[in-house]
Design an enzyme around this catalytic site. Structure first.
Site, PDB file in Angstrom:
ATOM      1  N   HIS A 157       0.844  -1.196   0.000  1.00 50.12           N
ATOM      2  CA  HIS A 157       0.000   0.000   0.000  1.00 50.12           C
ATOM      3  C   HIS A 157       0.874   1.238   0.000  1.00 50.12           C
ATOM      4  O   HIS A 157       1.903   1.289   0.684  1.00 50.12           O
ATOM      5  CB  HIS A 157      -0.978   0.003   1.180  1.00 50.12           C
ATOM      6  CG  HIS A 157      -0.353   0.132   2.540  1.00 50.12           C
ATOM      7  ND1 HIS A 157      -0.129   1.357   3.144  1.00 50.12           N
ATOM      8  CD2 HIS A 157       0.098  -0.801   3.420  1.00 50.12           C
ATOM      9  CE1 HIS A 157       0.412   1.172   4.338  1.00 50.12           C
ATOM     10  NE2 HIS A 157       0.575  -0.130   4.530  1.00 50.12           N
TER      11      HIS A 157
ATOM     12  N   HIS B  24       4.940   4.542  12.221  1.00 45.83           N
ATOM     13  CA  HIS B  24       3.817   5.498  12.220  1.00 45.83           C
ATOM     14  C   HIS B  24       4.182   6.823  12.895  1.00 45.83           C
ATOM     15  O   HIS B  24       3.346   7.426  13.576  1.00 45.83           O
ATOM     16  CB  HIS B  24       2.578   4.893  12.884  1.00 45.83           C
ATOM     17  CG  HIS B  24       1.805   3.983  11.969  1.00 45.83           C
ATOM     18  ND1 HIS B  24       0.576   3.472  12.310  1.00 45.83           N
ATOM     19  CD2 HIS B  24       2.087   3.492  10.739  1.00 45.83           C
ATOM     20  CE1 HIS B  24       0.132   2.693  11.327  1.00 45.83           C
ATOM     21  NE2 HIS B  24       1.040   2.697  10.363  1.00 45.83           N
TER      22      HIS B  24
ATOM     23  N   GLU C 286       4.046  -5.958   4.439  1.00 45.84           N
ATOM     24  CA  GLU C 286       3.634  -4.991   5.461  1.00 45.84           C
ATOM     25  C   GLU C 286       4.811  -4.567   6.326  1.00 45.84           C
ATOM     26  O   GLU C 286       5.950  -4.951   6.077  1.00 45.84           O
ATOM     27  CB  GLU C 286       2.528  -5.604   6.339  1.00 45.84           C
ATOM     28  CG  GLU C 286       1.134  -5.080   6.014  1.00 45.84           C
ATOM     29  CD  GLU C 286       0.974  -3.593   6.245  1.00 45.84           C
ATOM     30  OE1 GLU C 286       1.854  -2.959   6.851  1.00 45.84           O
ATOM     31  OE2 GLU C 286      -0.047  -3.046   5.821  1.00 45.84           O
TER      32      GLU C 286
ATOM     33  N   GLU D 281      -4.911   1.317   2.677  1.00 50.08           N
ATOM     34  CA  GLU D 281      -4.757   0.271   3.699  1.00 50.08           C
ATOM     35  C   GLU D 281      -4.862   0.861   5.091  1.00 50.08           C
ATOM     36  O   GLU D 281      -5.443   0.247   5.989  1.00 50.08           O
ATOM     37  CB  GLU D 281      -3.416  -0.434   3.518  1.00 50.08           C
ATOM     38  CG  GLU D 281      -3.247  -1.687   4.385  1.00 50.08           C
ATOM     39  CD  GLU D 281      -2.673  -1.414   5.780  1.00 50.08           C
ATOM     40  OE1 GLU D 281      -2.693  -2.327   6.627  1.00 50.08           O
ATOM     41  OE2 GLU D 281      -2.221  -0.278   6.033  1.00 50.08           O
TER      42      GLU D 281
END
Length: 797
Positions: free
Chosen positions: A93, A242, A166, A139
């Protein structure tokens, strides 16, 4: 690296933003077209830009429903010149969470896929099957784009297997942590093809247990596409996952090369395999798999593992039975001594766990949680030493007072056998439950039993001779080496997660539990040495001193949890939302309206470390829950309210987004089956959250979302996560409720929260100024929110 640098240079790629929907898509198309011009005549390349609209429900985060409109997928099909009936899918993604560059999650995987597409297309040898490369653009919006592809795209019907790429960290080795469901041939394909294997069925069973608050597109392909696959993720350095620090320069070239080697080899193998075309014929049973120090992977069918486990457990039980019941005239006495040792081991483990947890609770209560977050060795010196001291102390006291006149060699033998019995029971139990991770118990039964049989004479000799110790250590080498390797993997994954696991779970308690579990496992066959050595006094004094010094230093605050080190940051995560709230009554009157900055700390420490830097953010402004409103009247982007019960609300001036939310009741009707159907129209930014709470005496029976069956979240309210791409028509939906005749207070309350993640509406001057005051060891992600809670005329039917 060129692909990766160019994608991350675009900036944060939030769904609906021009960066995600235009700039990144255009870049991908440009690179794919360039690859197509250089491809050989053996292949054909087709490109499609899909913009699906759909809805589904998922039991992730307690359960909610997702709706998406006009999101973006870039789909590429590489197939032999003569065409192909079947295909293997490779998925990445390109979108990122707001305010982050998303290099590891998941731009690096998309970069690897571009390079693999280039390599395969340049090969003069045609593939047997097609390879579909899905660059999915939503995603991070909880798996929406993969759902749009697998349920709506015409190429999806040809897919027989998939590889999902991922990240749960930044770089390092990519771990195979999910396979199947069933389809052991896929694991065998990885075993055969992967050049740098790193895989564990233990990780699979931990992840699928739900204790890690995360999910991947693997779930969508498995549940909605009924397609088997393999899930891989980078797991190293999850501290900056993140965050703004997830940049391309932090991902080592070696990590990218390693991932490329493995995935290219896997795709080549699958795209030339006869099994791919008949994949459903090979769907039988699960598989036990684990890598051995990254050198190779051992894999075998779970049913074979079950038989092997029971045989090994039976041999151990037979051996122990023979030891206890021979000679027969001493069987009762032997049995008593054996179960006394068995009970003492369990008692020592329980007391060790209780001691470590008491220390962890104390550390949490005095406000020193996560002192080990930046300095992991602190957790070992604090909880590891406490565990070992208590373990040694219990057995030393038993030796001194209970076994005062008992032969040391006999005690060493008995306690070894008691440990073997515990592991044999665990092996039988875990195998019976059906967990593939039982292979760990197999190691802890087979190798110690074999060691005991080989050196049983040495066990009877007086004292722990050097020959005995060396032979004993050699016999235990395999299970101990593998357990240390597995421990490294577990702590590598879980330690960073503790910094983003919410305000309700004391991370010190969790980590102390992990360390105690590791201590129990690693000490299980060394407890007998406590009874063989002359004294443990020096060891106890040394370890106790280490524990006390560490405890004093932790309580003094010398070990600060977070770090702004440029080379290795470990930031504290904080979310700030500048919001306007309006609450209406049945007649549409505004009963409450306020504005403020809503603050959520992502770990157990809350904002205690931030208050000295920003004094107005303190416990006097804890957010009150509006009990009468869905989800406490707070603008959650996802239904994680049960994970973040401690948050703060700083009053602030009102904000006026240029694109305000529009929420309108279109129709109200009574159906022939005596229920109430309400139709709505909503328009607003790319991300919105819808809350629904039926009032007492009414129930939400059906709606136009998902499969038509409403899914309640934790607490009983209903949560719908909405997103759209660059442009979308107004969102229309309906809900249907059954209600008693008497509903003077209405039958339902609804609320809509609009989240402005990008563009001119993303931040207010007041929000920006507040973020600037946060210390540099924080990662603060901020945006503007509008929340409208409304019972309004929808109830007055």
């Amino acid at each position: 690296m060129g692909y990766l640098d160019n994608i991350t240079a675009i900036g944060p790629r939030t769904v609906g933003s021009p960066e995600n929907e235009v700039l990144t898509v255009n870049y991908l198309i440009q690179q794919i077209k360039a690859i197509e011009t250089e491809s050989t005549d053996a292949h054909k390349i087709f490109v499609d830009i899909q913009r699906p609209t759909g809805s589904f429900s998922i039991d992730f985060l307690g359960g909610f429903t997702s709706y998406y409109a006009n999101i973006t997928n870039v789909v590429v099909k590489l197939e032999p010149r003569g065409g192909a009936e079947h295909a293997v899918l490779s998925n990445c993604h390109f979108d990122s969470v707001p305010n982050t560059p998303g290099a590891s999650d998941d731009a690096v995987s998309c970069s690897v896929m571009l390079e693999i597409l280039y390599t395969l297309s340049k090969s003069p040898e045609p593939l047997q099957h097609a390879v579909i490369f899905l660059f999915n653009g939503a995603e991070e919006n909880i798996l929406q784009a993969s759902h749009g592809f697998i349920t709506q795209h015409e190429w999806a019907k040809s897919i027989r297997a998939f590889i999902n790429l991922e990240a749960a960290g930044v770089g390092g080795k990519e771990l195979v942590f999910q396979t199947g469901p069933e389809n052991p041939w896929l694991v065998q394909a990885y075993v055969f093809a992967a050049k740098h294997p790193f895989a564990s069925v233990v990780a699979q069973e931990i992840f699928q247990s739900g204790i890690i608050p995360a999910d991947t597109d693997f779930r969508i392909y498995r549940d909605f596409g009924n397609v088997p696959g393999i899930d891989l993720a980078f797991i190293e350095n999850g501290y900056i996952y993140h965050t703004k620090y997830d940049t391309s320069d932090r991902i080592l070239t070696d990590s990218i090369q390693r991932a490329g080697d493995n995935i290219l080899a896997m795709l080549k193998y699958l795209a030339t395999s006869d099994m791919l075309a008949k994949s459903f014929e090979y769907r039988h049973g699960n598989v036990v798999f684990f890598d051995v120090l990254g050198l190779f992977v051992l894999a075998y069918p779970a049913r074979v593992g079950t038989i092997m486990n029971y045989i090994i457990a039976a041999i151990a039980f037979l051996y122990l039975g023979k030891k206890v019941f021979q000679p027969k005239n001493r069987a009762i006495n032997n049995l008593k001594k054996f179960f006394t040792a068995f009970g003492l081991i369990l008692l020592s483990w329980i007391s060790t766990l209780v001691t470590a947890l008491i220390v962890a609770v104390f550390i949490s209560l005095v406000g020193r949680s996560l002192s080990w977050y930046t300095h992991f060795y602190v957790s070992v010196f604090l909880y590891g030493t406490a565990a070992v001291v208590k373990l040694i102390l219990v057995h030393s006291l038993a030796k001194k007072f209970y076994y005062k006149n008992t032969n040391d060699q006999y005690l060493g033998d008995v306690f070894f056998d008691a440990s073997l019995m515990i592991w044999s029971i665990l092996l039988a139990m875990i195998t019976h439950i059906g967990l593939c991770s039982a292979f760990i118990c197999t190691l802890w039964v087979a190798f110690p039993l074999l060691t005991k049989l080989m050196i049983h004479e040495e066990f009877r000799q007086k004292g722990a001779t050097m020959k005995f110790v060396v032979m004993y250590m050699l016999g235990m080498f395999v299970p101990y080496l593998y357990m240390m390797y597995l421990n490294w993997t577990v702590f590598e994954m879980f330690t960073p997660i503790m910094g983003r696991s919410g305000s309700e779970i004391p991370p010190d308690v969790v980590l102390a539990g992990f360390i105690v579990a590791s201590t129990m496992i690693l000490s299980s066959y060394f407890i007998n040495f406590i009874y063989l050595v002359k004294s443990t006094k020096t060891t106890l004094i040394t370890l106790t001193a280490v524990f006390l010094v560490t405890l004093i230093l932790v309580c003094s605050g010398i070990f600060f949890p977070y770090s702004s080190d440029a080379a290795n940051p470990k930031p504290k995560r904080v979310f700030l939302q500048h919001m306007n709230r309006r609450f209406h009554d049945l007649d549409g009157n505004v009963v409450k309206s306020d504005s403020g900055i809503w603050i959520n700390g992502f770990d157990y420490n809350g904002i205690s470390h931030i208050t000295p830097h920003v004094p107005e953010i303190n416990d006097s402004i804890r957010t009150p829950c509006e009990e009468w409103a869905p989800f406490c009247g707070l603008p959650w982007i996802l239904p994680v309210h049960f994970m973040f019960r401690k948050n703060w609300y700083l009053p602030a001036s009102a904000i006026f987004p240029e694109s305000p939310i529009h929420f309108e009741v279109l129709t109200k009707e009574l159906t022939p089956w005596n229920s109430v159907r309400l139709s709505f129209e909503v328009s607003g930014p790319s991300h919105m959250s819808l809350y629904i709470r039926p009032h007492e005496g009414s129930a939400l029976s059906t709606w136009s979302l998902g499969d038509g069956t409403p899914v309640a979240s934790v607490g009983g309210d209903y949560f719908v996560f909405y997103s759209h791409g660059l442009q979308a028509t107004p969102w229309h939906f309906w809900i249907e409720l059954t209600a008693s005749e008497n509903h003077s207070d209405g039958i339902v309350s609804l609320a809509i929260a609009a989240h402005y993640f990008f563009g001119e509406d993303q931040k207010s001057p007041q929000l920006y100024a507040l973020q600037e005051r946060f210390p540099n060891w924080t990662f603060s992600s901020g945006w503007i929110v509008g929340l409208l809670e409304n019972t309004n005329q929808v109830d007055k039917i």
